[in-house]
Scaffold this motif. Structure first.
Motif, PDB file in Angstrom:
ATOM      1  N   SER A  93       0.841  -1.394   0.047  1.00 21.89           N
ATOM      2  CA  SER A  93      -0.033   0.071  -0.067  1.00 21.89           C
ATOM      3  C   SER A  93       0.991   1.158   0.109  1.00 21.89           C
ATOM      4  O   SER A  93       0.453   2.353  -0.636  1.00 21.89           O
TER       5      SER A  93
ATOM      6  N   THR B  66       1.879   1.991  -3.917  1.00 20.41           N
ATOM      7  CA  THR B  66       0.676   2.303  -4.895  1.00 20.41           C
ATOM      8  C   THR B  66       0.248   3.646  -4.792  1.00 20.41           C
ATOM      9  O   THR B  66       0.246   4.358  -5.538  1.00 20.41           O
TER      10      THR B  66
ATOM     11  N   GLU C 191      -3.873  -4.678 -11.792  1.00 21.98           N
ATOM     12  CA  GLU C 191      -3.159  -5.811 -11.492  1.00 21.98           C
ATOM     13  C   GLU C 191      -3.073  -6.602 -12.930  1.00 21.98           C
ATOM     14  O   GLU C 191      -4.031  -7.035 -13.369  1.00 21.98           O
TER      15      GLU C 191
ATOM     16  N   ASN D 263      -6.029 -11.072  -7.301  1.00 24.36           N
ATOM     17  CA  ASN D 263      -7.009 -10.743  -6.044  1.00 24.36           C
ATOM     18  C   ASN D 263      -8.473 -11.333  -6.349  1.00 24.36           C
ATOM     19  O   ASN D 263      -9.298 -11.236  -4.962  1.00 24.36           O
TER      20      ASN D 263
ATOM     21  N   ASP E  45       0.483  -2.812 -10.979  1.00 26.30           N
ATOM     22  CA  ASP E  45       0.582  -3.296  -9.521  1.00 26.30           C
ATOM     23  C   ASP E  45       0.961  -4.590  -9.385  1.00 26.30           C
ATOM     24  O   ASP E  45      -0.036  -5.515  -9.562  1.00 26.30           O
TER      25      ASP E  45
ATOM     26  N   VAL F  57       2.479  -6.094  -6.769  1.00 27.43           N
ATOM     27  CA  VAL F  57       2.709  -6.858  -5.641  1.00 27.43           C
ATOM     28  C   VAL F  57       2.302  -8.187  -5.277  1.00 27.43           C
ATOM     29  O   VAL F  57       3.119  -8.963  -4.696  1.00 27.43           O
ATOM     30  N   LEU F  58       1.286  -8.710  -6.062  1.00 28.16           N
ATOM     31  CA  LEU F  58       1.161 -10.174  -5.922  1.00 28.16           C
ATOM     32  C   LEU F  58       1.623 -10.879  -7.480  1.00 28.16           C
ATOM     33  O   LEU F  58       2.226 -11.834  -7.059  1.00 28.16           O
TER      34      LEU F  58
ATOM     35  N   LYS G   2       5.468  -8.664  -1.197  1.00 22.10           N
ATOM     36  CA  LYS G   2       5.129  -9.929  -0.910  1.00 22.10           C
ATOM     37  C   LYS G   2       6.372 -10.792  -1.309  1.00 22.10           C
ATOM     38  O   LYS G   2       7.439 -10.869  -0.228  1.00 22.10           O
TER      39      LYS G   2
HETATM   40  C1  PLP Z   1      -1.775  -6.205  -5.919  1.00 24.53           C
HETATM   41  C2  PLP Z   1      -1.843  -5.785  -4.659  1.00 24.53           C
HETATM   42  N1  PLP Z   1      -1.482  -4.493  -4.148  1.00 24.53           N
HETATM   43  C3  PLP Z   1      -1.344  -3.901  -3.124  1.00 24.53           C
HETATM   44  C4  PLP Z   1      -1.461  -4.793  -1.865  1.00 24.53           C
HETATM   45  C5  PLP Z   1      -1.343  -4.061  -0.638  1.00 24.53           C
HETATM   46  O1  PLP Z   1      -0.137  -4.774  -0.114  1.00 24.53           O
HETATM   47  P1  PLP Z   1       0.077  -4.669   1.320  1.00 24.53           P
HETATM   48  O2  PLP Z   1      -1.055  -5.590   2.033  1.00 24.53           O
HETATM   49  O3  PLP Z   1       1.414  -4.942   1.540  1.00 24.53           O
HETATM   50  O4  PLP Z   1      -0.248  -3.225   1.831  1.00 24.53           O
HETATM   51  C6  PLP Z   1      -1.809  -5.957  -2.059  1.00 24.53           C
HETATM   52  C7  PLP Z   1      -1.846  -6.898  -1.021  1.00 24.53           C
HETATM   53  O5  PLP Z   1      -2.428  -7.856  -1.156  1.00 24.53           O
HETATM   54  C8  PLP Z   1      -1.979  -6.428  -3.569  1.00 24.53           C
HETATM   55  O6  PLP Z   1      -2.314  -7.812  -3.609  1.00 24.53           O
END
Ligand code: PLP
Length: 440
Positions: free
Chosen positions: A120, A123, A210, A215, A243, A245-246, A271
């Motif tokens: 978070s 982003t 994403e 998600n 994004d 992150v995943l 992650k």
């Molecule tokens: C695609 C994506 N962006 C952002 C986040 C937010 O990450 P965090 O939980 O480390 O703040 C997540 C968390 O699952 C995510 O899957």
């Protein structure tokens, strides 16, 4: 789960509820089907152990962070070494430079890198940079795409108040101030995206997505869709943000952008980057990234940004992930597992669609047709899913669930899941499916 554990864990949860808000430290840790968190005492490789000493083959893997499995020896040693060296937090070290250099080699979009702690954290900085670069405020996001629990991103559907049953409530029903600046579009709908850009292109600072919508289980981009996002965003003078992150490191070392060959302007990873230690990174075009303070006016800092333990863990994790042929093996293992899993569920005539890409997958109960959008994913049958998850837990397989409503969320395998582990899981799932298919 054993009876003793149920009693012990229920007692623990009751106690936790009197001191922790909602009994948890993060909302999504409350396992909605179990009715409390699944309390874990530890993990090793592909397995986690509960308070009762019961081992489970882990298909959650720290919400996807533990791509290498738990207690990976190299990562563990790197963290211990860093702790022993007494590296203070809130200091730059040669490791930060080394890790950033590595990421610029690995991630196509990465010309510059800035570390942070959570997904978070980065982003929101990506949005800040895009707004500065374009002088515009509006942005596009796609239905159900999760970019962290931050006000601008809390829109799941068109309703910004979170009244949509499948939405993560935004601000407890209070519309967030930036509501009119967010265009929430259906994923994989080229016509809707083109129409939005035709009409509002000159107001849009950024397009967030994403690149694989994990998600909501696993919804890959339709052929050409990422290319369309790239072309129209460039033409509109807006910033394209993937994004990851995943999706980062999930099916290719360079993430979905390397897998699909589409390079965004900015990208986020977290992650799997540090295999479970807290670390996130924002990366992208040098001109955009250099707008960050201290070079430029866009704010970002933080006591724990680029925490040395996370940086040490990431260097060790990437060492492992860079092994030649690793992703060919991972993808082949994952594809075979998803195919065999689908075949078992089909043999028992259970209506479940398995969709996976690389090390993460979604199980869509009550659905057999391909899932291409958030709306498709919302058809997910939670009653069936719950029966599956609880029966798997009884047989030593841990699947997390994130909500009782809407899409199923994501599950995954790690590099520590051996062929034997996966075969054992399939045998157990065969048993679960037979039980579920039997008339009550
Ligand atoms: C695609 C994506 N962006 C952002 C986040 C937010 O990450 P965090 O939980 O480390 O703040 C997540 C968390 O699952 C995510 O899957």
């Amino acid at each position: 789960m054993s009876q003793t554990l149920a009693t012990e864990a229920d007692r623990l949860f009751a106690g936790a509820r009197s001191v922790l808000a909602g009994g948890v430290s993060a909302a999504l840790r409350l396992h909605p089907y179990v009715g409390r968190p699944v309390y874990l005492a530890g993990g090793e490789g592909a397995y986690v152990t509960d308070l009762d000493g019961q081992r489970y083959l882990d298909f959650n893997l720290a919400n996807g962070a533990a791509l290498l499995g738990h207690r990976h020896p190299g990562v563990e040693q790197a963290v211990i070494d860093c702790l022993r060296a007494g590296v203070p937090t809130a200091a730059e070290t040669p490791s930060h430079e080394r890790l950033a250099a590595l990421l610029t080699e690995i991630i196509p979009a990465a010309e510059r890198v800035r570390f942070a702690t959570n997904g978070s954290d980065v982003t929101i900085v990506a949005l800040r940079i895009a707004r500065h670069a374009t002088g515009r405020t509006a942005f596009v996001k796609f239905e159900g795409h999760y970019h962290g629990l931050l006000e601008p991103f809390l829109f799941r559907q068109a309703d910004p108040t979170g009244a949509d049953g499948a939405a993560i409530p935004s601000s407890g029903g209070v519309p967030v101030a930036e509501g009119e600046d967010v265009f929430v579009l259906p994923w994989n709908d080229a016509a809707a995206f083109e129409a939005c850009l035709d009409r509002h292109g000159d107001r849009i600072a950024a397009v967030f997505c994403e690149p694989v919508h994990y998600n909501a289980g696993c919804i890959p981009p339709a052929p050409g869709f990422l290319e369309l996002l790239r072309a129209r965003t460039s033409a509109a003078g807006a910033v394209l943000v993937f994004d990851e992150v995943l999706s980062g490191f999930r099916m290719a070392l360079g993430g979905a952008q390397a897998h699909y060959g589409v390079t965004p302007d900015l990208t986020t990873v977290a992650k799997a980057l540090a295999n479970g230690m807290p670390l996130a990174a924002l990366a992208g075009r040098a001109d955009l990234m250099e707008s960050l303070a201290p070079t430029g006016p866009v704010a970002h800092s933080g006591t724990y940004s680029g925490h040395p333990l996370g940086v040490a863990a990431a260097l060790a994790a990437l060492e492992e992930l860079r092994a030649p042929g690793l992703y060919d093996r991972l993808n082949a293992t994952a594809d075979a597992f998803y195919r065999d899993l689908q075949a078992i569920l089909d043999r028992h005539a259970l209506p479940v669609r398995v969709q996976g890409l690389g090390a993460r997958f979604g199980l869509y109960f009550g659905r057999t047709a391909p899932v291409r959008s958030y709306n498709d994913a919302r058809d997910h049958d939670h009653d069936l899913h719950k029966r599956f998850v609880l029966a798997c837990l009884e047989r030593g397989l841990y699947f997390h669930a994130y909500s009782r409503q809407g899409p199923p969320g994501h599950a995954g395998i790690s590099l520590a899941h051996s062929a034997t582990d996966l075969a054992t899981a399939l045998t157990a799932i065969d048993d679960v499916a037979a039980e579920m298919a039997r008339p009550a």
